[in-house]
Design an enzyme around this catalytic site. Structure first.
Site, PDB file in Angstrom:
ATOM      1  N   HIS A   1      -3.248   7.273   2.376  1.00 49.32           N
ATOM      2  CA  HIS A   1      -3.776   6.013   1.847  1.00 49.32           C
ATOM      3  C   HIS A   1      -5.175   5.715   2.437  1.00 49.32           C
ATOM      4  O   HIS A   1      -5.465   5.973   3.468  1.00 49.32           O
ATOM      5  CB  HIS A   1      -2.810   4.910   2.477  1.00 49.32           C
ATOM      6  CG  HIS A   1      -3.145   3.649   2.048  1.00 49.32           C
ATOM      7  ND1 HIS A   1      -3.630   3.264   0.800  1.00 49.32           N
ATOM      8  CD2 HIS A   1      -3.358   2.577   2.763  1.00 49.32           C
ATOM      9  CE1 HIS A   1      -3.915   2.070   0.846  1.00 49.32           C
ATOM     10  NE2 HIS A   1      -3.760   1.457   2.026  1.00 49.32           N
TER      11      HIS A   1
ATOM     12  N   CYS B   1       0.734  -1.297  -0.074  1.00 50.31           N
ATOM     13  CA  CYS B   1      -0.045   0.079   0.220  1.00 50.31           C
ATOM     14  C   CYS B   1       0.954   1.249   0.146  1.00 50.31           C
ATOM     15  O   CYS B   1       0.469   2.331  -0.462  1.00 50.31           O
ATOM     16  CB  CYS B   1      -1.007  -0.019   1.259  1.00 50.31           C
ATOM     17  SG  CYS B   1      -2.113  -1.407   1.089  1.00 50.31           S
TER      18      CYS B   1
ATOM     19  N   ASN C   1      -9.979   0.071  -0.661  1.00 47.85           N
ATOM     20  CA  ASN C   1      -8.416   0.117  -0.257  1.00 47.85           C
ATOM     21  C   ASN C   1      -8.042  -0.447  -1.830  1.00 47.85           C
ATOM     22  O   ASN C   1      -8.162  -1.644  -1.865  1.00 47.85           O
ATOM     23  CB  ASN C   1      -8.020  -0.793   0.800  1.00 47.85           C
ATOM     24  CG  ASN C   1      -6.580  -0.792   1.211  1.00 47.85           C
ATOM     25  OD1 ASN C   1      -6.092  -0.103   0.012  1.00 47.85           O
ATOM     26  ND2 ASN C   1      -6.238  -1.214   2.195  1.00 47.85           N
TER      27      ASN C   1
HETATM   28  O1  UT7 Z   1      -3.881  -1.087   3.475  1.00 43.32           O
HETATM   29  C1  UT7 Z   1      -3.142  -1.705   4.286  1.00 43.32           C
HETATM   30  C2  UT7 Z   1      -3.343  -1.277   5.623  1.00 43.32           C
HETATM   31  N1  UT7 Z   1      -4.584  -2.159   6.184  1.00 43.32           N
HETATM   32  C3  UT7 Z   1      -5.306  -1.377   7.042  1.00 43.32           C
HETATM   33  O2  UT7 Z   1      -5.224  -0.505   7.120  1.00 43.32           O
HETATM   34  C4  UT7 Z   1      -6.460  -2.152   7.552  1.00 43.32           C
HETATM   35  C5  UT7 Z   1      -6.349  -1.821   9.062  1.00 43.32           C
HETATM   36  N2  UT7 Z   1      -7.573  -2.638   9.868  1.00 43.32           N
HETATM   37  C6  UT7 Z   1      -8.759  -2.176   9.690  1.00 43.32           C
HETATM   38  O3  UT7 Z   1      -9.020  -1.244   8.941  1.00 43.32           O
HETATM   39  C7  UT7 Z   1      -9.887  -2.677  10.681  1.00 43.32           C
HETATM   40  O4  UT7 Z   1      -9.249  -3.515  11.613  1.00 43.32           O
HETATM   41  C8  UT7 Z   1     -10.808  -3.797   9.817  1.00 43.32           C
HETATM   42  C9  UT7 Z   1     -11.910  -3.027   9.204  1.00 43.32           C
HETATM   43  C10 UT7 Z   1     -10.088  -4.509   9.301  1.00 43.32           C
HETATM   44  C11 UT7 Z   1     -11.815  -4.305  10.931  1.00 43.32           C
HETATM   45  O5  UT7 Z   1     -12.311  -3.380  12.017  1.00 43.32           O
HETATM   46  P1  UT7 Z   1     -12.105  -3.775  13.499  1.00 43.32           P
HETATM   47  O6  UT7 Z   1     -12.953  -2.548  13.979  1.00 43.32           O
HETATM   48  O7  UT7 Z   1     -10.754  -3.626  14.000  1.00 43.32           O
HETATM   49  O8  UT7 Z   1     -12.982  -4.936  13.626  1.00 43.32           O
HETATM   50  P2  UT7 Z   1     -12.374  -6.271  14.416  1.00 43.32           P
HETATM   51  O9  UT7 Z   1     -11.400  -6.999  13.312  1.00 43.32           O
HETATM   52  O10 UT7 Z   1     -12.078  -6.135  15.485  1.00 43.32           O
HETATM   53  O11 UT7 Z   1     -13.620  -7.454  14.098  1.00 43.32           O
HETATM   54  C12 UT7 Z   1     -14.998  -6.884  14.960  1.00 43.32           C
HETATM   55  C13 UT7 Z   1     -15.886  -8.130  14.725  1.00 43.32           C
HETATM   56  C14 UT7 Z   1     -15.581  -9.629  14.958  1.00 43.32           C
HETATM   57  O12 UT7 Z   1     -16.294 -10.321  15.369  1.00 43.32           O
HETATM   58  P3  UT7 Z   1     -16.205 -10.456  17.149  1.00 43.32           P
HETATM   59  O13 UT7 Z   1     -14.817 -11.204  17.167  1.00 43.32           O
HETATM   60  O14 UT7 Z   1     -16.286  -9.258  17.661  1.00 43.32           O
HETATM   61  O15 UT7 Z   1     -17.511 -11.417  17.324  1.00 43.32           O
HETATM   62  C15 UT7 Z   1     -15.296  -9.964  13.611  1.00 43.32           C
HETATM   63  O16 UT7 Z   1     -15.413 -11.256  13.117  1.00 43.32           O
HETATM   64  O17 UT7 Z   1     -16.453  -7.959  13.346  1.00 43.32           O
HETATM   65  C16 UT7 Z   1     -16.336  -9.231  12.756  1.00 43.32           C
HETATM   66  N3  UT7 Z   1     -16.107  -8.965  11.221  1.00 43.32           N
HETATM   67  C17 UT7 Z   1     -17.063  -8.777  10.520  1.00 43.32           C
HETATM   68  N4  UT7 Z   1     -18.291  -8.675  10.491  1.00 43.32           N
HETATM   69  C18 UT7 Z   1     -19.199  -8.437   9.737  1.00 43.32           C
HETATM   70  C19 UT7 Z   1     -15.042  -8.981  10.794  1.00 43.32           C
HETATM   71  N5  UT7 Z   1     -15.189  -8.884   9.172  1.00 43.32           N
HETATM   72  C20 UT7 Z   1     -16.709  -8.566   9.213  1.00 43.32           C
HETATM   73  C21 UT7 Z   1     -17.407  -8.149   8.145  1.00 43.32           C
HETATM   74  N6  UT7 Z   1     -18.842  -8.166   8.515  1.00 43.32           N
HETATM   75  N7  UT7 Z   1     -17.067  -8.010   6.906  1.00 43.32           N
END
Ligand code: UT7
Length: 323
Positions: free
Chosen positions: A250, A113, A280
């Protein structure tokens, strides 16, 4: 001193738009979850006949048109991509061929990225070093091809697209009043490899592989890393959050953009946000955002623009340009 001044900009997107609601029946997710956690509303997905090379070529042609130049005027093509058409040769050379260029040289850069930020910095050094006078800097990606479409934690986040800049050598005074690339700060740290990587490659599995990400872990590091390199550029140029005109980050997550701007004291209205439109797009995200803000008249000649990115590796970096 020689400065690398922006002469033209262009972009290209696949024809097909995939909305958050289009994931219904594919993975357990919702428009609400995706929009709230990331800001993403839609992304473009490449058809079979749309590749990193074809999108890169289209963005390059748009940038050349915008500059009033032709491929004959270009000495070097630097393509930032992690999704090349082939393992080799470099997709940049394929784009060179598609443009009908039979002179100069072209190569790919791989910083995921952060690729576009690395590529602009590299092009600037080639110009300053006298090896090239005009450079096409392209970010082009087809991440849809390396996604696991059954993994909801990653497949909803990424999209395809391309953006390009033409940089040209121009004599400057060596001050921040000059137009062109003014300063850059690049970093990488391989201890974070397992947090964002593709589980394949020519020298390991012999396959292309799929993207794997521990999103929460990447999120945790992102804001600190982004703000560190921007503060470094501020310190080295005397530019500040107040004197900066535009912040072009980004486009991974609206929450990361907001938190970075807040930590740096950059006013919300200075941040260019396109994540809702493109998702992204990795190395294409910064030039796509730049292109949007130039086309709608926000970024104008003479404006101070800070680009930043962070991604797999980890790699991260920032570049300050006076447009
Ligand atoms: O480009 C390179 C750099 N990349 C980034 O900058 C990405 C950085 N990370 C992020 O943007 C975020 O961490 C995400 C958008 C990937 C995830 O958001 P989050 O607020 O950190 O959520 P999380 O990973 O802590 O997940 C929260 C919950 C989980 O369920 P539990 O464990 O709380 O029951 C996941 O299983 O959301 C669940 N989950 C989803 N639910 C619905 C994960 N993906 C999905 C989904 N739809 N697509």
């Amino acid at each position: 001193m020689i400065r690398s001044v922006v002469r033209g900009i262009g972009s290209a997107l696949p024809r097909r738009i995939m909305k958050n609601s289009d994931f219904a029946g594919m993975v357990e997710t919702s428009d609400e979850w995706i929009a709230q956690r990331t800001g993403i509303r839609q992304r473009h997905i490449a058809a079979d006949d749309e590749t990193t090379a074809s999108l890169g070529e289209a963005a390059a042609r748009a940038a050349l048109d915008n500059a009033g130049l032709t491929p004959d005027d270009i000495d070097l093509i630097v393509l930032a991509t992690s999704t090349p058409n082939n393992t080799f040769p470099a997709t940049a050379v394929e784009i060179q061929n598609r443009l009908g260029m039979r002179h100069g040289f072209a190569f790919d850069m791989q910083a995921v990225c952060s690729g576009f930020v690395y590529a602009v910095t590299t092009a600037d050094l080639y110009i300053k070093g006298g090896l090239a006078r005009r450079v096409l800097v392209i970010g082009s990606e087809t991440f849809s091809r390396i996604l696991d479409w059954t993994d909801r934690s990653t497949c909803v986040l990424f999209g395809d697209g391309a953006g390009a800049l033409v940089l040209e050598a121009e004599e400057g005074q060596g001050t921040v009043a000059d137009r062109g690339v003014l300063a850059a700060s690049l970093r990488s740290d391989g201890t974070h490899k397992d947090k964002l990587y593709v589980d394949g490659g020519p020298s390991t599995s012999g396959t292309v592989g799929h993207l794997k990400m521990e999103g929460r872990e990447v999120f945790k590091h992102a804001v600190g890393m982004i703000t560190d390199v921007i503060e470094d550029v501020f310190a080295r140029t005397g530019v500040s959050a107040e004197t900066l005109d535009w912040f072009v980050p980004h486009q991974a997550n609206k929450r990361i953009i907001d938190a970075s701007a807040k930590k740096l004291g950059i006013a919300e209205e200075k941040a260019v946000v396109t994540v809702h439109l493109h998702g992204n797009t990795s190395a294409a995200s910064v030039p796509l955002a730049l292109s949007t803000a130039v086309a709608d008249g926000r970024i104008k000649k003479g404006d101070l623009v800070m680009l930043e990115a962070m991604g797999g590796g980890f790699t991260w970096g920032a570049v300050l340009i006076r447009w």
